[in-house]
Scaffold this active site. Structure first.
Site, PDB file in Angstrom:
ATOM      1  N   ASP A  11      35.265  44.044  49.912  1.00 49.94           N
ATOM      2  CA  ASP A  11      35.394  44.490  48.520  1.00 49.94           C
ATOM      3  C   ASP A  11      34.025  44.683  47.876  1.00 49.94           C
ATOM      4  OD1 ASP A  11      37.170  44.849  46.042  1.00 49.94           O
ATOM      5  OD2 ASP A  11      35.832  43.254  45.379  1.00 49.94           O
ATOM      6  N   THR A  55      42.243  42.091  42.550  1.00 47.58           N
ATOM      7  CA  THR A  55      42.227  40.982  43.508  1.00 47.58           C
ATOM      8  C   THR A  55      43.166  39.827  43.169  1.00 47.58           C
ATOM      9  OG1 THR A  55      39.967  41.525  44.095  1.00 47.58           O
ATOM     10  CG2 THR A  55      40.695  39.302  44.613  1.00 47.58           C
ATOM     11  N   ASP A  65      39.982  42.202  51.577  1.00 42.38           N
ATOM     12  CA  ASP A  65      39.803  42.617  50.191  1.00 42.38           C
ATOM     13  C   ASP A  65      39.391  44.095  50.122  1.00 42.38           C
ATOM     14  OD1 ASP A  65      39.046  42.652  47.393  1.00 42.38           O
ATOM     15  OD2 ASP A  65      38.852  40.471  47.542  1.00 42.38           O
TER      16      ASP A  65
HETATM   17 ZN   LIG Z   1      40.142  42.543  45.741  1.00 42.93          ZN
END
Ligand SMILES: [Zn+2]
Length: 561
Positions: free
Chosen positions: A321, A95, A54
């Site tokens: 992330d 995302t 991520d």
């Molecule tokens: Zn993400």
């Protein structure tokens, strides 16, 4: 109106016929020459492992290369294939759309996941990409398990694998974030699991997949696996050697409640109660390690890759992330997180070697979007940009609406850099929708920090083949998207004075790694531009199965043996 929450947060079915014929011709030739076994697809792996990191920028690979060990990223790239110019061909780069696009082989214009959340024109409510109130939680009494992939409108590579093998393939998806597991798992996953955080730190699921958690998940939750990470986050190596990052103590980093300065060590036990208890693990690399611990438990207990029917394990590492948003892409925290992720990847490969065999699995690694530098950091260095003055801009825009149309009510919603008009009100006022779009676009273009504005009419009436309008069009879903799409200038954001963000059509958000490794994969590298939507078709070609039903990408032939 949710301007303050998310407004301004920037954010051809090429059916492979020609290429497909070329490849199948190759297959036939090889078969006739009896040099290979491709003709009966005997090269297919016993397990595919899909890894989405991520918020992983491509340049993290080069920036931290000297800090990686031999068994993680270096092994994958050293023996496998690297696409060096790999991009998201759409915006918003966030995302939900990212995970959906990797696994469906197409873009939001087709799969319909146009944001993490978006304004639903029919109901007038905000909806969540993986939310499903018709489901009940499994493994928790809270609503954290009310999820399903029903808002993703097309099939995934994981769905196609299950269909191809008459449901005998096993598909398991794991991530800290629910959307990082639900979307990759597709509509037919055997199971998707995500992390609740909070007091118990449990892995949970949804009634979409099961009625109750399997024994091995319950045992994992009852063990001290998550508890073991309630410890001080120290740098993996001497922090004075972390020359690849900026200073540890800067004003560009977020502050955990209870900390005075954003520096190592981060004493998680001392900060625990004030910061969501197990939820605190998310903004540390321990969240990734815990994800891997759980994924390895799934690997063993679900016996993935242990027969000739291909299984699929989808793992998303979400902590990268959270750390990026909190500390920024230039922080020592992000460096430490990637050094630790490298060690976790080594651990994963070792476990796969043991269970499936070194020549038994195929793995890919990519990201769901990249991220930009902290905008205020760039500004302080003298690069044009900075944080958008959204309060002032909103005020000016509202005054313009009032003056021009006598009401501000014709804006139904502003979110994900899009503006939704009230079409019924426009009709009642006898205003032409397209004309109003044009007028508002022109007004917004006069505001500092806004680089481009596109109207829905433009998106519907033209086909953009390259550049930012094409990227926006691939993210524009005619049924779900708004009347105006706004693009901020490249180094402007409205996110926060600290931490990094993403969502734009710019290269810092679109350029991410794509690595392939293992069975059926060549060793090599590619500088030609490839796209996220090409991943699933490449896997389809490798596995000899149908493309996801909305696929618009193409296989990357250089990758395949
Ligand atoms: Zn993400």
């Amino acid at each position: 109106m949710n301007w303050h929450r998310s407004a301004w947060k920037v954010w051809a079915f090429i059916l492979f016929v020609g290429l497909g014929q070329a490849l199948s011709a190759q297959v036939i030739i090889r078969k006739k020459g009896s040099t290979g076994t491709d003709g009966d697809f005997a090269t297919r792996p016993k397990l595919v492992v899909g890894i989405v990191v991520d918020q992983m920028r491509f340049d993290y690979l080069s920036r931290f290369w000297d800090r990686f060990g031999d068994e993680g990223f270096r092994r994958i790239i050293g023996d496998g294939f690297i696409c060096r110019n790999h991009h998201f061909g759409y915006a918003p780069t966030s995302t939900g759309p990212g995970h959906a696009s990797v696994y469906t082989g197409t873009t939001p214009s087709m799969h319909g996941v146009i944001g993490n959340n978006w304004f639903d024109k029919d109901s007038g409510a905000e909806v969540y990409c993986a939310g499903d109130t018709l489901q009940t939680s499994v493994g928790t009494l809270s609503d954290a398990g009310q999820n399903s992939p029903h808002r993703m409108l097309v099939s995934t590579i994981t769905d196609q694998l299950r269909l191809h093998h008459q449901m005998r393939s096993k598909v398991i998806a794991v991530a800290l974030k629910d959307r990082g597991a639900v979307l990759p798992g597709g509509h037919l996953a055997n199971a998707a699991y995500w992390f609740e955080g909070g007091k118990d730190g449990n892995w949970i699921s949804s009634s979409y997949y099961m009625e109750e958690l399997p024994d091995w998940v319950r045992e994992f939750n009852e063990s001290d696996a998550a508890e073991a990470y309630k410890r001080v986050w120290e740098p993996l190596e001497d922090i004075n050697t972390y020359a690849e990052s900026g200073l540890d103590n800067t004003s560009y980093e977020g502050l955990i409640d209870g900390e005075q300065v954003p520096i190592f060590p981060h004493d998680l036990p001392a900060l625990w109660e004030e910061n969501g208890e197990f939820g605190l693990l998310r903004i540390t690399p321990f969240g990734n390690s815990l994800t891997l611990d759980f994924a390895l438990k799934a690997l063993r207990n679900e016996k993935l890759g242990m027969d000739l029917i291909t299984d699929f394990l989808a793992i998303s590492f979400s902590s990268t992330d959270y750390v990026g948003h909190f500390y920024g892409v230039n922080s020592k925290e992000i460096q430490d997180t990637y050094m630790r992720l490298d060690r976790d990847l080594a651990r994963l490969l070792k476990a796969l070697d043991q269970q499936v065999g070194e020549d038994g699995y195929t793995l890919f690694l990519t990201a769901d979007h990249g991220a930009g530098h902290v905008a205020t950091y760039l500004k302080d260095l003298g690069i044009p940009g900075g944080a958008l003055e959204q309060g002032q801009m909103q005020k000016k825009f509202m005054e313009f609406l009032e003056y021009t149309y006598g009401t501000t009510d014709l804006i139904r919603n502003m979110s994900n850099s899009q503006l939704f008009l009230d079409h019924e009100l426009l009709r009642n006022l006898e205003l032409d929708t397209g004309d109003v779009q044009d007028v508002l676009a022109e007004e917004l273009m006069g505001y500092e920090g806004i680089y481009k504005v596109y109207t829905a009419r433009q998106m519907m009436n033209a086909e953009f083949l390259e550049g930012i309008p094409s990227i926006l069009q691939n993210g524009y879903n005619q049924k779900r998207s708004g009347d105006l799409t706004i693009v901020l200038s490249p180094s402007v954001n409205q996110y926060s004075r600290t931490g990094s963000t993403h969502g734009t059509p710019y290269v810092y958000d679109t350029h991410v790694p794509l690595l392939f490794y293992g069975k059926g994969i060549r060793h090599g590298e590619l500088y030609r531009r490839t796209h996220i939507r090409d991943i699933a078709p490449t896997l389809s070609a490798l596995l000899g199965i149908a493309f996801p039903n909305g696929a618009t990408g193409s296989p990357i032939p250089e990758v395949l043996k």
